[in-house]
Design an enzyme around this catalytic site. Structure first.
Site, PDB file in Angstrom:
ATOM      1  N   GLU A   1      -5.032  -8.692   0.928  1.00  0.00           N
ATOM      2  CA  GLU A   1      -5.676  -8.325   2.195  1.00  0.00           C
ATOM      3  C   GLU A   1      -7.145  -8.066   1.939  1.00  0.00           C
ATOM      4  O   GLU A   1      -7.514  -7.432   0.941  1.00  0.00           O
ATOM      5  CB  GLU A   1      -5.108  -7.021   2.791  1.00  0.00           C
ATOM      6  CG  GLU A   1      -3.806  -7.158   3.503  1.00  0.00           C
ATOM      7  CD  GLU A   1      -3.346  -5.827   4.099  1.00  0.00           C
ATOM      8  OE1 GLU A   1      -4.203  -5.007   4.491  1.00  0.00           O
ATOM      9  OE2 GLU A   1      -2.129  -5.622   4.144  1.00  0.00           O
TER      10      GLU A   1
ATOM     11  N   GLU B   1       0.806  -1.222   0.000  1.00  0.00           N
ATOM     12  CA  GLU B   1       0.000   0.000   0.000  1.00  0.00           C
ATOM     13  C   GLU B   1       0.840   1.273   0.000  1.00  0.00           C
ATOM     14  O   GLU B   1       0.812   2.049   0.971  1.00  0.00           O
ATOM     15  CB  GLU B   1      -0.962  -0.008   1.203  1.00  0.00           C
ATOM     16  CG  GLU B   1      -1.878  -1.218   1.257  1.00  0.00           C
ATOM     17  CD  GLU B   1      -2.839  -1.200   2.445  1.00  0.00           C
ATOM     18  OE1 GLU B   1      -2.690  -0.339   3.317  1.00  0.00           O
ATOM     19  OE2 GLU B   1      -3.731  -2.057   2.496  1.00  0.00           O
TER      20      GLU B   1
HETATM   21  O1  IFM Z   1      -3.973  -3.115   9.322  1.00  0.00           O
HETATM   22  C1  IFM Z   1      -3.938  -2.595   8.035  1.00  0.00           C
HETATM   23  C2  IFM Z   1      -2.775  -3.168   7.257  1.00  0.00           C
HETATM   24  O2  IFM Z   1      -1.563  -2.960   7.897  1.00  0.00           O
HETATM   25  C3  IFM Z   1      -2.704  -2.531   5.885  1.00  0.00           C
HETATM   26  N1  IFM Z   1      -3.958  -2.624   5.211  1.00  0.00           N
HETATM   27  C4  IFM Z   1      -5.150  -2.224   5.922  1.00  0.00           C
HETATM   28  C5  IFM Z   1      -5.204  -2.900   7.279  1.00  0.00           C
HETATM   29  C6  IFM Z   1      -6.463  -2.469   8.047  1.00  0.00           C
HETATM   30  O3  IFM Z   1      -6.473  -1.094   8.241  1.00  0.00           O
END
Ligand code: IFM
Length: 474
Positions: free
Chosen positions: A370, A176
């Site tokens: 994710e 990200e």
């Molecule tokens: O916890 C975070 C993660 O580190 C990166 N993506 C989003 C998740 C939830 O906010």
């Protein structure tokens, strides 16, 4: 659509081919603790979270889930839940304290043991090189807004690839980069907490440059490790129906263009060889002339990918700003159910955003690296957590993933965020994303209902889908 009411597990399992990767994800600073162990030096998150007012309740990652010490039992837990893969991140300040110079053998050895332990337990190791924990020395030298950080990152990437690349099933450069640049250097909500739009844009470029340069160092050290990057992407919709034709229709469309441009295309376009989107370059011109983009950089960033990682949580719904002087765009809610983060639950958004990448960008295998939800969990007297909302979130987003595959989109894996409750950055330990509950006072781990449901799904998938019932019943 999959019938999720009468046959939630066996039917859903059939949506995924036998080779599909199912796993869970975490990140180093969010779970490891042991911040001064075996030669690790501070990262920007150690320093940021120690500053009053930066993180909810003054929480830090100093102990977190104590995973650094409990790694073998955490891997055993994943094995017991039937996980096929585990996506973790590597703490740069453990491997190369200070972000430059010699390798810290003791720090690297932790990840070496982790990878071997995973393999011994039949779990495919997937590593992310940078999940936000920049060594503080590099920040003191200017951080990501400085070009040299990209070269430092490529060197570190080569070190990790050389040590672990023979055993990893996937290597992700950045997690990200939108968050690292725009939250870290733009609005200051994340470490290092700077508020400087021009620095944020420079950071975004140097992160992407670091990714491209890392492609070279990783491929030189470990030519066969599948190589990719993870972007957090948001389908972006106007807060009016498609049929709306009021006088401000164009303003709604422009709000979508701007937010989609900065959230999605700013990263997707250069990674896929198109350079930075010209409309966004125009949008940001008053903030930065992008003088840090040098000849040849966009070719470096466009290094071939073996896969694209996509993180999805929710959709952006936007409108032209109601009040002049704001950033120009308002983010609205549609009244849908929200998670504890206030994010609307919108599984269709997962379908839409992945479909968009499939339709508009060059073909590349996609891994959902994710996806998950925070809810306020109620712990029963016996320690169990019946997290029906998280379970439904997981099930409905997996259903969307299955429909993507049915529609010909090359989705090859899904990693639930997160294996266990952990340090949720500026929200500290208040927000719980885990499939496994963590009692931070005792470090006791208890799989929630969502974890047991996911385990049943994976079991059904592994056993050729003929399996009904399971721990929670069909
Ligand atoms: O916890 C975070 C993660 O580190 C990166 N993506 C989003 C998740 C939830 O906010």
């Amino acid at each position: 659509m999959t019938d999720l009411v009468t046959d939630p597990i066996t039917t859903l399992a059939t949506a995924f081919p036998p080779s599909f990767t199912f796993g869970v994800a975490t990140a180093a600073y969010q779970i490891e603790g042991a911040v001064a162990e075996d030669g690790r030096t501070p990262s920007i998150w150690d320093v940021f979270s120690a500053e009053p007012g930066r993180v909810h309740d003054g929480d830090t990652g100093e102990v977190a889930c104590d995973h650094y010490r409990r790694m073998p039992s955490d891997v055993a837990l994943m094995r017991d839940l039937g996980m096929g893969a585990y996506r973790f991140s590597i703490a740069w300040p453990r491997v190369q304290p200070g972000g430059a110079g010699p390798v810290n053998a003791a720090g690297l050895a932790f990840y070496d043991r982790l990878v071997d332990t995973l393999l011994e337990n039949g779990i495919a190791p997937w590593a992310t090189l940078y999940h936000w924990d920049l060594p503080i020395e590099l920040e003191r030298a200017g951080g990501w807004p400085v070009r040299d950080t990209a070269y430092r990152f490529a060197e570190y990437a080569g070190i990790v690839a050389d040590a672990l690349g023979d055993r990893l099933r996937g290597l992700i450069t950045l997690n990200e980069p939108w968050c690292s640049s725009f939250l870290g250097y733009g609005n200051g909500a994340h470490a290092p907490g700077r508020r400087d739009g021009a620095a944020a844009l420079a950071a975004s470029h140097h992160l992407l440059l670091g990714h491209g340069l890392a492609a070279e160092s990783v491929r030189a050290a470990a030519p066969s490790v599948p190589f990719g990057i993870t972007l957090n992407l948001y389908p972006t919709s106007p807060a009016v129906p498609a049929s709306y034709d009021g006088p401000d229709r164009a303003a709604y469309d422009d709000a979508v263009r701007r937010i989609d441009g900065l959230s999605n295309r700013w990263f997707l376009d250069p990674v896929f060889g198109r350079g930075y989107p010209t409309d966004v370059v125009e949008d940001v011109r008053s903030t930065s002339a992008l003088e840090f983009v040098l000849d040849g950089d966009t070719d470096i960033i466009a290094a071939p990918l073996d896969f694209l990682g996509i993180n999805y949580y929710t959709r952006h719904v936007v409108a032209p700003a109601a009040y002049p002087g704001s950033s120009g765009v308002d983010f609205l809610s549609r009244g849908l159910p929200v998670t504890a983060m206030g994010w609307e639950v919108d599984p269709e958004g997962l379908y839409d955003v992945v479909r968009r990448v499939h339709d508009e960008y060059p073909a590349v295998p996609i891994f959902l690296t994710e996806n998950g939800s925070a809810y306020v969990d109620v712990v029963e007297d016996d320690g169990t957590v019946h997290d029906a909302e998280r379970l439904a979130y997981l099930r409905d987003h997996l259903d969307a993933a299955g429909r993507l595959i049915a529609d010909g989109v090359d989705v090859r894996g899904y990693f639930a965020w997160s294996l266990m409750d952990n340090f949720e950055w500026a929200y500290g330990y208040e927000k719980r994303f885990g499939l496994v509950h963590v009692d931070y006072a005792t470090q006791r781990r208890t799989p929630k209902a969502s974890a047991r449901w996911y385990a049943n799904l994976l079991d059904a998938h592994r056993s050729g889908m003929g399996h009904g019932g399971g721990i929670l019943g069909a």
